[in-house]
Design an enzyme around this catalytic site. Sequence first.
Site, PDB file in Angstrom:
ATOM      1  N   HIS A   1       0.838  -1.211   0.000  1.00 11.57           N
ATOM      2  CA  HIS A   1       0.000   0.000   0.000  1.00 11.57           C
ATOM      3  C   HIS A   1       0.869   1.255   0.000  1.00 11.57           C
ATOM      4  CE1 HIS A   1      -3.176  -2.526   2.311  1.00 11.57           C
ATOM      5  NE2 HIS A   1      -3.641  -2.343   1.092  1.00 11.57           N
TER       6      HIS A   1
ATOM      7  N   LYS B   1     -18.062  -5.171   8.729  1.00 10.64           N
ATOM      8  CA  LYS B   1     -16.825  -5.943   8.903  1.00 10.64           C
ATOM      9  C   LYS B   1     -16.242  -5.726  10.282  1.00 10.64           C
ATOM     10  CE  LYS B   1     -14.978  -6.882   4.345  1.00 10.64           C
ATOM     11  NZ  LYS B   1     -13.817  -6.713   3.464  1.00 10.64           N
TER      12      LYS B   1
ATOM     13  N   ARG C   1      -0.768  -5.999  -7.535  1.00  8.77           N
ATOM     14  CA  ARG C   1       0.443  -6.723  -7.139  1.00  8.77           C
ATOM     15  C   ARG C   1       0.782  -7.809  -8.153  1.00  8.77           C
ATOM     16  NH1 ARG C   1      -2.216  -8.204  -1.559  1.00  8.77           N
ATOM     17  NH2 ARG C   1      -3.795  -8.527  -3.138  1.00  8.77           N
TER      18      ARG C   1
ATOM     19  N   SER D   1      -2.534  -7.442   3.726  1.00  6.37           N
ATOM     20  CA  SER D   1      -2.850  -7.174   5.134  1.00  6.37           C
ATOM     21  C   SER D   1      -3.177  -8.479   5.854  1.00  6.37           C
ATOM     22  CB  SER D   1      -4.055  -6.235   5.244  1.00  6.37           C
ATOM     23  OG  SER D   1      -3.788  -5.005   4.626  1.00  6.37           O
TER      24      SER D   1
END
Length: 165
Positions: free
Chosen positions: A18, A42, A92, A130
């Site tokens: 990030h 969440k 990515r 993450s």
Amino acid sequence: MTRLAVFPGSFDPMTNAHLDVARRASGLFDRLVIGVLHNPKKQPLFEIDERVELIRRCVGDLGDHVAVEAFEGLTVDFARRHGAAFIVRGLRAVSDFEAELQMALTNRKLAPEVDTAFLMTALEYGYVSSSLAKEVARFGGDVSAMVPTVVAGALAERLGARPRV
Ligand code: PNS
């Protein structure tokens, strides 16, 4: 012409991938607002204020034209509120592409005036996420290559640094 962009994400927590994207975007846009999604459905590891604060500490050296704030709702509404013509997202690997394309096309349907700009992360962060960082930290592994130092500290504090065997 002033180029404004938002960089939305969950950032639970911010990773080196990030940060690499934020750094690249900060060099391309006149103003970059990193938007941290507050999704009440969440259960993140870090509360919204903690995620915002961690990112602020990570991007402090990128310049005054980079801001961090929480948002709720649609990313395109967040972009419009800031008058941003671009949504920045990082890629990515090829595996990111399908979901990102779907998101970008949805956002274009909702807001044709806002474009998505994809930036490739540096090769060395291609595996970083993450979730992976949280899993490694949870079992006492070394996350120093995956996340900024302040985030590694926050992970150790939150998850408890367990001795490795
Ligand atoms: O870091 P993430 O979880 O990959 O980020 C995903 C995010 C926050 C960019 C995406 O879920 C999002 O834009 N959510 C806000 C709701 C929205 O705008 N949905 C429509 C576009 S898919």
